[in-house]
Scaffold this motif. Sequence first.
Motif, short mmCIF file in Angstrom:
data_model
loop_
_atom_site.label_atom_id
_atom_site.label_comp_id
_atom_site.label_asym_id
_atom_site.label_seq_id
_atom_site.Cartn_x
_atom_site.Cartn_y
_atom_site.Cartn_z
N SER A 1 -2.93 4.89 6.16
CA SER A 1 -4.23 4.25 5.97
C SER A 1 -4.14 3.29 4.79
CB SER A 1 -5.33 5.28 5.73
OG SER A 1 -5.08 6.00 4.53
N TYR A 2 -5.12 2.41 4.74
CA TYR A 2 -5.24 1.48 3.61
C TYR A 2 -6.17 2.09 2.57
CZ TYR A 2 -7.61 -2.28 1.04
OH TYR A 2 -8.19 -3.04 0.07
N ASP A 3 -5.68 2.27 1.35
CA ASP A 3 -6.48 2.80 0.26
C ASP A 3 -6.17 1.97 -0.99
OD1 ASP A 3 -7.58 5.63 1.27
OD2 ASP A 3 -5.53 5.37 2.00
N CYS A 4 -7.21 1.44 -1.60
CA CYS A 4 -6.97 0.59 -2.77
C CYS A 4 -8.20 0.57 -3.68
CB CYS A 4 -6.63 -0.84 -2.34
SG CYS A 4 -6.18 -1.93 -3.71
N GLU A 5 -7.95 0.73 -4.98
CA GLU A 5 -9.00 0.55 -5.97
C GLU A 5 -8.86 -0.86 -6.53
OE1 GLU A 5 -8.79 3.54 -8.93
OE2 GLU A 5 -9.36 5.18 -7.59
N HIS A 6 -9.91 -1.65 -6.45
CA HIS A 6 -9.86 -3.02 -6.97
C HIS A 6 -11.25 -3.45 -7.42
CE1 HIS A 6 -11.83 -4.56 -3.36
NE2 HIS A 6 -10.96 -3.89 -2.62
N ARG A 7 -11.30 -4.60 -8.11
CA ARG A 7 -12.57 -5.13 -8.60
C ARG A 7 -13.07 -6.24 -7.69
NH1 ARG A 7 -9.68 -5.67 -14.31
NH2 ARG A 7 -7.96 -5.62 -12.81
N LEU A 8 -14.39 -6.32 -7.58
CA LEU A 8 -15.04 -7.37 -6.79
C LEU A 8 -16.10 -8.07 -7.65
CD1 LEU A 8 -15.57 -5.61 -3.34
CD2 LEU A 8 -14.10 -7.57 -3.75
N MET A 9 -16.22 -9.38 -7.46
CA MET A 9 -17.25 -10.14 -8.15
C MET A 9 -18.59 -9.95 -7.45
SD MET A 9 -18.21 -12.40 -10.47
CE MET A 9 -16.81 -13.39 -11.05
N CYS A 10 -19.60 -9.50 -8.18
CA CYS A 10 -20.94 -9.30 -7.63
C CYS A 10 -21.74 -10.60 -7.73
CB CYS A 10 -21.66 -8.17 -8.36
SG CYS A 10 -20.84 -6.57 -8.16
#
Length: 706
Positions: free
Chosen positions: A227-236
């Motif tokens: 599976s694809y699992d990733c912790e990352h940041r997103l611009m709100c």
Amino acid sequence: MVYVDSIAQKELIMYAKLSYRVLLIEDDPSDAHLVSRYLKLSTDVGFELTWVVSLSEGLAQLQKNEHDILLLDLSLPDSKGLETVKAIRSSTHFSLPLIVLTGHDDTGFALDILESGVQDYLIKGRFDGDALIRAIRYALHRSKLEQSLHEAEERWRFALEGAGDGVWDWNLLTNEVFYSPRWKALLGFSEDEIDNDVNEWEKRVYPLDLPIAIANIQAHLDGRVDSYDCEHRLMCKNGQWRWFMDRGVVVSWTDMGLPQRMIGTLSDITNRKNMEQELQQSKQFAVSTIDALSAHICVLDKSGAIVAVNRAWREFYQNNAGASSNCISVIDSNYLAVCDCTTDDSSEQAAQMAAGIRSVMKGDMDVFEMEYPCHSEHEVRWFNARVTPFNDNTEYIVVAHEDITERKQAEARDCLLIAALEAVGHGIVITDTSARIEWANPAFGKLTGYTLEEALGKAPKDLVKSGKQDSLFYDDMWQTIRSGKTWCGELINKRKNGDLYDEELTIAPVTDDKGKITHFVGIKQDISERKRLEAELIQLATTDPLTGLPNRRHFMERLGEEINRSERNNAHQVAVLMLDLDNFKKINDRYGHAVGDRVLKHFSAILRKELRKIDTVGRLGGEEFGIFLPETSLSDAGVFAERLRQELAQTPLLADGQSIVTTVSIGISELISKDIQADSVLIRADQALYRAKKNGRNRVEFYNGS
């Protein structure tokens, strides 16, 4: 011009047969009359045909919502090619089953047609009445399954949204992505502010996180991870960066075995990330501050046990270990107990020190100070001791010395960190390097059924190992974490009561200041419900609900894979069988459809018993079945087919006190090098089946090239 041709005969009504309303859009009268004649020849299904000659007339008919299925010519006076399909789909919103009639025999064109929302297509001049009826039945059945799948997807999306997670659904062929309202809301956007395009996600990922996220996705698409699992940041929307856990899995593939559709969830983990950072900073600040002091410092709890010491305390003990019987060093040693048990010349000072500590503990004194000697084999040292409450918290006190002993370096007990870990919803367990459990949070107990007392000193494998993973699985896990890397994966574990559950597990090594691994931290999450939903979706998409056999779509996908395997190995023999229960309509007419369904299940059970593990069977529609036998010659396939035919004929179905004898006709062909798609070999097997029917039924025939 509208021409209506009703072929529903009185005897069809009398036997309560199925009847379908067919709309035919065809400008060639000869082709239209041929379709009409084929439909009239149907003996088990009734059809009411409406024929129009242009797209505009067809659209007008569709507005009446009076039809069950549409047969569409792609070359009309007022529309051509795929634009015709798009116009129809714009009118019907993909709700009406659609079969295209075309003169183009081109694989690429056929794929474009199917991807545009068409259930099936037939090449003019190359199909007969049976093929047309089968295509109609297949299209109706597939449309119903697609509707059921859509409803199931809506249910699981609703469930995930209700849990606070955003949902995304990615078409890997078009790069179109469905972002749920919750997904958009997590970033502060309304539903109409984000387009359905993968670029909407890519352009918002933190630049340093994007390559990692893409690499994780690619690893899953390549089949290297489950599976694809990733912790990352997103611009709100407000310009802030927030942390998210992004998870996904491929749920469907193309006929060529390429990933086609990927579904996932997005969870906001900013608070967790901030807390982890704050706790780490707080711990580092506290440790750095106390270690920078020249005084020897220890912290005691209400019982007098030492819970923390600084570097000066440790260094003193290292230089004086064993020099004095009252040299206090280790965390969890009881300072008061040592004082109370001292019997040498320093016993009076030890008793005074214990009394002062207890006074501060009780709150009778704010600060206690005294000087006392500490004897060693070589010299006598005097120390100034100062006892104070720990930051106005009478649960702990601080004892500060000049030159005090430390015998054991203690683990820092950061109350904030412990409280945070105990409040986390995921199970967290800390082990030593031999996998013996040293600590676990309450969520671990709730997940596994074991209390902390039951788990301490034991290895997780002795508690929750289910035996569902082989030794290679655990070897890979240990190799990863012992190399200093974090391991993430899914496995099946067992609770204390014996129940099995699906678990998502992350194990991270903890190192000391020299880079040596001292502990492992495991984070455990129960994902049984998510796995159940995924299994239900796969079941709906691949299985015939009546017989439990693979459905036509899944069978064709598997046969396509077998064709690819044959292309790589010219010596790979594959026999393909088409089977049709004889006189099945008469069984339905005489005994009813419920008994007919039991006959189909009865035959399916016989098929399962006779097939090998490497063989594949599927229900293609109605009473028609398909089988392919890998590593099987035509002669061996004939022996198998004859055995199957005899087994069915000699095994009647007992229903309501009656013995119902059923026979089957079987056509056999084999894969050849020219076969590039599953339909090719099925057509040959179907021709052999037709000859078996024509020659009296209850027999096996081989394709002879005619």
